[in-house]
Design a protein around this motif. Structure first.
Motif, PDB file in Angstrom:
ATOM      1  N   ALA A 195       0.834  -1.207   0.000  1.00 38.40           N
ATOM      2  CA  ALA A 195       0.000   0.000   0.000  1.00 38.40           C
ATOM      3  C   ALA A 195       0.867   1.254   0.000  1.00 38.40           C
ATOM      4  O   ALA A 195       0.572   2.234  -0.695  1.00 38.40           O
ATOM      5  CB  ALA A 195      -0.921  -0.006   1.212  1.00 38.40           C
ATOM      6  N   ASP A 199       0.805   4.094  -3.090  1.00 38.04           N
ATOM      7  CA  ASP A 199       0.378   5.476  -2.863  1.00 38.04           C
ATOM      8  C   ASP A 199       1.528   6.466  -2.951  1.00 38.04           C
ATOM      9  O   ASP A 199       1.307   7.672  -2.940  1.00 38.04           O
ATOM     10  CB  ASP A 199      -0.258   5.609  -1.471  1.00 38.04           C
ATOM     11  CG  ASP A 199      -1.569   4.855  -1.398  1.00 38.04           C
ATOM     12  OD1 ASP A 199      -2.098   4.536  -2.463  1.00 38.04           O
ATOM     13  OD2 ASP A 199      -2.040   4.604  -0.289  1.00 38.04           O
ATOM     14  N   PRO A 216       0.076   7.291  -9.273  1.00 34.22           N
ATOM     15  CA  PRO A 216       0.036   8.643  -8.695  1.00 34.22           C
ATOM     16  C   PRO A 216       0.721   9.681  -9.582  1.00 34.22           C
ATOM     17  O   PRO A 216       0.238  10.805  -9.727  1.00 34.22           O
ATOM     18  CB  PRO A 216       0.786   8.476  -7.368  1.00 34.22           C
ATOM     19  CG  PRO A 216       0.622   7.051  -7.012  1.00 34.22           C
ATOM     20  CD  PRO A 216       0.632   6.321  -8.322  1.00 34.22           C
ATOM     21  N   LEU A 232     -10.750  11.206 -11.859  1.00 35.72           N
ATOM     22  CA  LEU A 232     -11.561  10.837 -10.698  1.00 35.72           C
ATOM     23  C   LEU A 232     -11.818   9.337 -10.680  1.00 35.72           C
ATOM     24  O   LEU A 232     -11.866   8.719  -9.608  1.00 35.72           O
ATOM     25  CB  LEU A 232     -12.884  11.611 -10.713  1.00 35.72           C
ATOM     26  CG  LEU A 232     -12.753  13.129 -10.631  1.00 35.72           C
ATOM     27  CD1 LEU A 232     -14.113  13.763 -10.477  1.00 35.72           C
ATOM     28  CD2 LEU A 232     -11.844  13.526  -9.482  1.00 35.72           C
ATOM     29  N   ALA A 235      -8.723   7.926  -9.320  1.00 35.32           N
ATOM     30  CA  ALA A 235      -8.670   8.180  -7.879  1.00 35.32           C
ATOM     31  C   ALA A 235      -9.594   7.230  -7.133  1.00 35.32           C
ATOM     32  O   ALA A 235      -9.226   6.672  -6.099  1.00 35.32           O
ATOM     33  CB  ALA A 235      -9.052   9.629  -7.591  1.00 35.32           C
ATOM     34  N   LEU A 238      -8.015   3.754  -7.056  1.00 35.30           N
ATOM     35  CA  LEU A 238      -6.936   3.698  -6.062  1.00 35.30           C
ATOM     36  C   LEU A 238      -7.517   3.659  -4.656  1.00 35.30           C
ATOM     37  O   LEU A 238      -7.040   2.927  -3.786  1.00 35.30           O
ATOM     38  CB  LEU A 238      -6.027   4.919  -6.208  1.00 35.30           C
ATOM     39  CG  LEU A 238      -4.728   4.734  -6.987  1.00 35.30           C
ATOM     40  CD1 LEU A 238      -3.953   6.033  -7.012  1.00 35.30           C
ATOM     41  CD2 LEU A 238      -3.875   3.646  -6.355  1.00 35.30           C
ATOM     42  N   PHE A 239      -8.563   4.468  -4.430  1.00 32.76           N
ATOM     43  CA  PHE A 239      -9.201   4.510  -3.123  1.00 32.76           C
ATOM     44  C   PHE A 239      -9.793   3.139  -2.779  1.00 32.76           C
ATOM     45  O   PHE A 239      -9.624   2.633  -1.665  1.00 32.76           O
ATOM     46  CB  PHE A 239     -10.291   5.589  -3.113  1.00 32.76           C
ATOM     47  CG  PHE A 239     -11.005   5.715  -1.806  1.00 32.76           C
ATOM     48  CD1 PHE A 239     -10.371   6.296  -0.721  1.00 32.76           C
ATOM     49  CD2 PHE A 239     -12.307   5.260  -1.653  1.00 32.76           C
ATOM     50  CE1 PHE A 239     -11.021   6.411   0.498  1.00 32.76           C
ATOM     51  CE2 PHE A 239     -12.961   5.375  -0.444  1.00 32.76           C
ATOM     52  CZ  PHE A 239     -12.317   5.956   0.642  1.00 32.76           C
ATOM     53  N   SER A 242      -7.118   0.829  -1.774  1.00 32.50           N
ATOM     54  CA  SER A 242      -6.647   1.151  -0.426  1.00 32.50           C
ATOM     55  C   SER A 242      -7.586   0.588   0.633  1.00 32.50           C
ATOM     56  O   SER A 242      -7.144   0.011   1.625  1.00 32.50           O
ATOM     57  CB  SER A 242      -6.546   2.663  -0.237  1.00 32.50           C
ATOM     58  OG  SER A 242      -5.666   3.210  -1.166  1.00 32.50           O
ATOM     59  N   VAL A 243      -8.902   0.751   0.407  1.00 28.01           N
ATOM     60  CA  VAL A 243      -9.870   0.264   1.394  1.00 28.01           C
ATOM     61  C   VAL A 243      -9.807  -1.261   1.483  1.00 28.01           C
ATOM     62  O   VAL A 243      -9.832  -1.830   2.585  1.00 28.01           O
ATOM     63  CB  VAL A 243     -11.288   0.741   1.021  1.00 28.01           C
ATOM     64  CG1 VAL A 243     -12.323   0.063   1.903  1.00 28.01           C
ATOM     65  CG2 VAL A 243     -11.390   2.240   1.177  1.00 28.01           C
TER      66      VAL A 243
ATOM     67  N   MET B 181     -10.218   4.733   6.771  1.00 33.10           N
ATOM     68  CA  MET B 181     -10.318   4.718   5.312  1.00 33.10           C
ATOM     69  C   MET B 181      -9.600   5.897   4.651  1.00 33.10           C
ATOM     70  O   MET B 181      -8.771   5.686   3.772  1.00 33.10           O
ATOM     71  CB  MET B 181     -11.779   4.631   4.876  1.00 33.10           C
ATOM     72  CG  MET B 181     -12.224   3.193   4.887  1.00 33.10           C
ATOM     73  SD  MET B 181     -13.811   2.810   4.175  1.00 33.10           S
ATOM     74  CE  MET B 181     -14.764   4.225   4.307  1.00 33.10           C
ATOM     75  N   TRP B 184      -5.796   5.533   5.018  1.00 33.67           N
ATOM     76  CA  TRP B 184      -5.117   4.589   4.138  1.00 33.67           C
ATOM     77  C   TRP B 184      -5.067   5.043   2.699  1.00 33.67           C
ATOM     78  O   TRP B 184      -4.247   4.564   1.924  1.00 33.67           O
ATOM     79  CB  TRP B 184      -5.807   3.224   4.217  1.00 33.67           C
ATOM     80  CG  TRP B 184      -5.127   2.350   5.182  1.00 33.67           C
ATOM     81  CD1 TRP B 184      -5.104   2.524   6.529  1.00 33.67           C
ATOM     82  CD2 TRP B 184      -4.342   1.190   4.902  1.00 33.67           C
ATOM     83  NE1 TRP B 184      -4.359   1.541   7.098  1.00 33.67           N
ATOM     84  CE2 TRP B 184      -3.878   0.699   6.134  1.00 33.67           C
ATOM     85  CE3 TRP B 184      -3.997   0.509   3.743  1.00 33.67           C
ATOM     86  CZ2 TRP B 184      -3.082  -0.427   6.225  1.00 33.67           C
ATOM     87  CZ3 TRP B 184      -3.203  -0.614   3.841  1.00 33.67           C
ATOM     88  CH2 TRP B 184      -2.750  -1.078   5.076  1.00 33.67           C
ATOM     89  N   SER B 185      -5.979   5.899   2.276  1.00 34.67           N
ATOM     90  CA  SER B 185      -5.937   6.292   0.871  1.00 34.67           C
ATOM     91  C   SER B 185      -4.839   7.345   0.700  1.00 34.67           C
ATOM     92  O   SER B 185      -4.487   8.044   1.639  1.00 34.67           O
ATOM     93  CB  SER B 185      -7.290   6.822   0.424  1.00 34.67           C
ATOM     94  OG  SER B 185      -7.548   8.036   1.069  1.00 34.67           O
ATOM     95  N   SER B 186      -4.328   7.440  -0.509  1.00 33.78           N
ATOM     96  CA  SER B 186      -3.112   8.235  -0.686  1.00 33.78           C
ATOM     97  C   SER B 186      -3.402   9.735  -0.594  1.00 33.78           C
ATOM     98  O   SER B 186      -4.504  10.197  -0.854  1.00 33.78           O
ATOM     99  CB  SER B 186      -2.453   7.901  -2.015  1.00 33.78           C
ATOM    100  OG  SER B 186      -2.887   8.773  -3.010  1.00 33.78           O
ATOM    101  N   VAL B 187      -2.363  10.471  -0.182  1.00 34.67           N
ATOM    102  CA  VAL B 187      -2.463  11.924  -0.073  1.00 34.67           C
ATOM    103  C   VAL B 187      -2.808  12.528  -1.428  1.00 34.67           C
ATOM    104  O   VAL B 187      -3.607  13.458  -1.524  1.00 34.67           O
ATOM    105  CB  VAL B 187      -1.131  12.498   0.450  1.00 34.67           C
ATOM    106  CG1 VAL B 187      -1.153  14.012   0.431  1.00 34.67           C
ATOM    107  CG2 VAL B 187      -0.853  11.990   1.846  1.00 34.67           C
ATOM    108  N   LEU B 188      -2.246  11.949  -2.481  1.00 33.33           N
ATOM    109  CA  LEU B 188      -2.490  12.495  -3.815  1.00 33.33           C
ATOM    110  C   LEU B 188      -3.952  12.319  -4.215  1.00 33.33           C
ATOM    111  O   LEU B 188      -4.562  13.231  -4.776  1.00 33.33           O
ATOM    112  CB  LEU B 188      -1.573  11.806  -4.831  1.00 33.33           C
ATOM    113  CG  LEU B 188      -1.729  12.326  -6.246  1.00 33.33           C
ATOM    114  CD1 LEU B 188      -1.297  13.769  -6.340  1.00 33.33           C
ATOM    115  CD2 LEU B 188      -0.950  11.479  -7.217  1.00 33.33           C
ATOM    116  N   VAL B 189      -4.514  11.141  -3.901  1.00 35.16           N
ATOM    117  CA  VAL B 189      -5.919  10.889  -4.237  1.00 35.16           C
ATOM    118  C   VAL B 189      -6.801  11.920  -3.541  1.00 35.16           C
ATOM    119  O   VAL B 189      -7.702  12.510  -4.146  1.00 35.16           O
ATOM    120  CB  VAL B 189      -6.321   9.455  -3.826  1.00 35.16           C
ATOM    121  CG1 VAL B 189      -7.838   9.305  -3.800  1.00 35.16           C
ATOM    122  CG2 VAL B 189      -5.718   8.450  -4.777  1.00 35.16           C
ATOM    123  N   THR B 192      -6.322  15.372  -5.005  1.00 32.63           N
ATOM    124  CA  THR B 192      -7.024  15.441  -6.282  1.00 32.63           C
ATOM    125  C   THR B 192      -8.523  15.614  -6.056  1.00 32.63           C
ATOM    126  O   THR B 192      -9.185  16.379  -6.767  1.00 32.63           O
ATOM    127  CB  THR B 192      -6.764  14.157  -7.089  1.00 32.63           C
ATOM    128  OG1 THR B 192      -5.364  13.948  -7.157  1.00 32.63           O
ATOM    129  CG2 THR B 192      -7.326  14.258  -8.483  1.00 32.63           C
TER     130      THR B 192
END
Lengths: 255, 358
Positions: A195, A199, A216, A232, A235, A238-239, A242-243, B181, B184-189, B192
């Motif tokens: 992860a 990221d 990224p 989007l 994004a 990717l989100f 991550s989850v 949640m 864990w998701s990226s700073v860039l996401v 954005t």
């Protein structure tokens, strides 16, 4: 004591503030038009289709998975070995070593990235794929280390001595006695490492070569050029990953 | 910091200047060595690094050096006369003393410049010209943004942490998941996401107009407000999680005891809750601050020219200006700031924010 109404209300408000932006973005990524305004006039998978047929995005996804996988392998190996050495070994300076190994966690990313750029330029690793993996590994190892150390805290080291007194080689003792007890920590560390790499952006920005676009990096380049819902969609994907990884580590933590 | 450009490009000039006592003008050997070495460096295309290094210390030196190197064929001995004839600056002892100081192997030039200071030929510290003095402002801005963000995150995060600690399962897990949640998701996401939400025709402007707060859409991207809002949003989980860790381990009987002794809610909070949860608050605050001082992506995406922090300048010096000395100097100060926070936390609580234990 149950929380007071005021506390509940304020917390709910803050949690809403935390969640709403991502919910809004995921919703917008299904918009049938290019407009980024609410509410979208319908639902469509147009931008996801756009993502999966675009060469740039597919290439970036491939690069991300490649770098993430390699980082996961190297970081898990190094982090687990370091955790075992720190936990089982008896030597002076263990606390100092732990502090040094977890240093990347408290160093501003930009400083880590700049330092690695200087160091890797000297040995010709800057702008190469191995250099990028190595850079990601540096920031991923502390997560593996902390995760494995946590699972080692409940491991009884006398079991290893028992195994060796029964004639097991160190490798056998590791594989048959130690690993079955600490594997959730190792696996959670591996997920953490993957992860982290997936990221990671700042280190990639400095260390990646001209053609090496990770997800990224591709996102950042596109956002600065022209904001489209495809970004989007990326994004949101990717989100979602991550989850999924988060839920995976939570499941591992419960074991 | 290392300073090798001059000794690598003009080794004989360096040797000649090393023997010079700094009084008046240097000997003829230095003039001659400079004229010849500059010309050969230009011919072999390795003069650029030195020209940039010298020009950074005093603007105009790049032009002077290149001009001298190009004019080599026209220069004749004695060079201590032909060089000043070419450009009067060669008769200025201060230029020569500057070259002498640039011999390395190390220099304080970059570390001083990162604090808007410079050294005169006599070795005294002096502030640089106002139009070049950007770094003190930059560090103060970075510090200010980090303090505001850390304060806001603690203020907003404390009730959430207290709530998660007090809720019964499964609600505590649900609330914790809502914090994890975004964590864990990226700073860039997430940056954005804010970039999309804060567009002129974006949802935030829609909402503001709907609520009647503004009449026309605001330009939000590229403002300090956008940077602060998104940075607070991104770092909030970082502040909450250490506080949750400490608060769930608290002995709640202390609160009951305080209540049974007649303490009201405010007194219980101030005298019992707050001191007991202090280690978590400090760890969460330290972690938030550490990340905030080094923030790069979010200000780069959402801020304007005047909202950029130290990290952005480091990236600019590395990637665009190729001035590694300045990038390293700024990194060193940033690292020192981070180190000070970690050390402070160690003194206050005896632990590090990562919480790693052997």
């Amino acid at each position: 004591m149950s929380p007071s109404r005021l506390l509940l209300g304020v917390s709910a408000g803050v949690l809403l503030f935390l969640s709403l932006p991502m919910i809004a973005v995921i919703w917008l990524s299904f918009s049938p038009t290019e407009l980024l305004s609410f509410p979208p006039s319908g639902l469509s998978l147009r931008w996801y289709a756009d993502f999966f047929v675009s060469d740039r995005w597919v290439m970036a996804t491939r690069n991300s998975l490649l770098v993430g996988g390699a980082t996961m392998a190297v970081a898990t190996l190094l982090g687990t070995a370091a955790a075992l050495g720190l936990h089982l070994g008896q030597f002076r300076g263990r606390a100092l070593l732990l502090a040094l190994l977890t240093l990347p966690m408290v160093t501003p990313f930009i400083v880590t990235a700049a330092s690695m750029f200087f160091a890797f330029s000297l040995v010709g690793l800057a702008g190469t794929l191995p250099g990028l993996v190595l850079g990601h590994t540096v920031v991923a190892v502390p997560f593996v280390l902390v995760s494995v150390l946590a699972s080692l805290a409940t491991f009884d080291a006398t079991l290893l001595r028992a195994a060796s007194s029964l004639g097991a080689t160190p490798w056998m003792a590791f594989r048959r006695v130690l690993l079955p007890r600490i594997w959730p920590g190792v696996a959670a560390g591996a997920v953490f490492a993957f992860a982290t790499s997936l990221d990671e952006f700042v280190i990639t920005l400095f260390l990646a070569g001209p053609g090496q676009f990770t997800l990224p990096r591709q996102m950042y380049a596109n956002v600065r050029e022209y904001m489209t819902p495809t970004i989007l969609a990326a994004a949101s994907l990717l989100f979602a990953v991550s989850v999924l990884l988060l839920l995976l580590t939570e499941a591992l933590r419960r074991r | 910091m290392t300073d090798r450009e001059l000794s690598e490009t003009l080794p004989r000039t360096r040797a000649a200047l090393a023997a010079w006592d700094g009084q008046g003008l240097p000997p003829e050997t230095a003039f001659a060595a400079l004229a010849q070495e500059a010309a050969s460096a230009l011919e072999e295309r390795r003069i650029g690094a030195l020209a940039q290094r010298l020009n950074f210390e005093r603007s105009g030196l790049r032009a002077l050096l290149l001009r001298t190197a190009r004019a080599h064929d026209r220069l004749t001995a004695p060079y201590s006369e032909s060089l000043p004839a070419l450009d009067a600056r060669w008769s200025d002892p201060e230029i020569w003393r500057l070259l002498q100081r640039a011999a390395g192997p190390t220099t304080s030039l970059y570390l001083l410049r990162a604090l808007d200071l410079t050294r005169t030929a006599e070795g005294e510290f002096r502030r640089v010209d106002p139009e070049q003095a950007v770094f003190v402002t930059l560090f103060l801005r970075t510090l200010w943004v980090s303090v505001v963000v850390t304060g806001a995150c603690l203020l907003l995060g404390w009730p959430v942490a207290a709530c998660i600690a007090a809720l019964r399962p499964p609600w505590s897990s649900v609330a914790l998941l809502l914090v994890l949640m975004p964590f864990w998701s990226s700073v860039l996401v997430r940056s954005t996401a804010w970039f999309a939400l804060l567009q002129r025709e974006g949802p935030v402007n829609d909402l503001l107009i709907l609520l009647g707060i503004v009449d026309a859409p605001l330009q939000l991207v590229g403002t300090r407000v956008a940077v602060l809002l998104s940075t607070i949003h991104i770092l909030l989980p970082v502040a909450i999680l250490p506080m949750v860790g400490v608060m769930t381990r608290l002995d709640r009987r202390h609160l009951l005891a305080a209540a049974s002794l007649g303490a009201g809610p405010w007194l219980r909070f101030r005298r019992v809750w707050l001191p007991l949860s202090l280690p978590g608050i400090l760890a969460g605050g330290a972690m938030t601050f550490l990340l905030a001082v080094g923030f790069y992506i979010t200000p780069a995406l959402l801020g304007g020219e005047k909202d950029q922090l130290v990290a952005w300048f480091i990236a600019q010096f590395l990637n665009r200006d190729v001035n590694w000395g300045m990038a390293a100097a700024l990194s060193a100060y940033l690292l020192a700031m981070a180190g000070a926070v970690v050390a402070l936390l160690r003194v206050l609580t005896g632990g590090t924010p990562t919480g790693a234990r052997i």
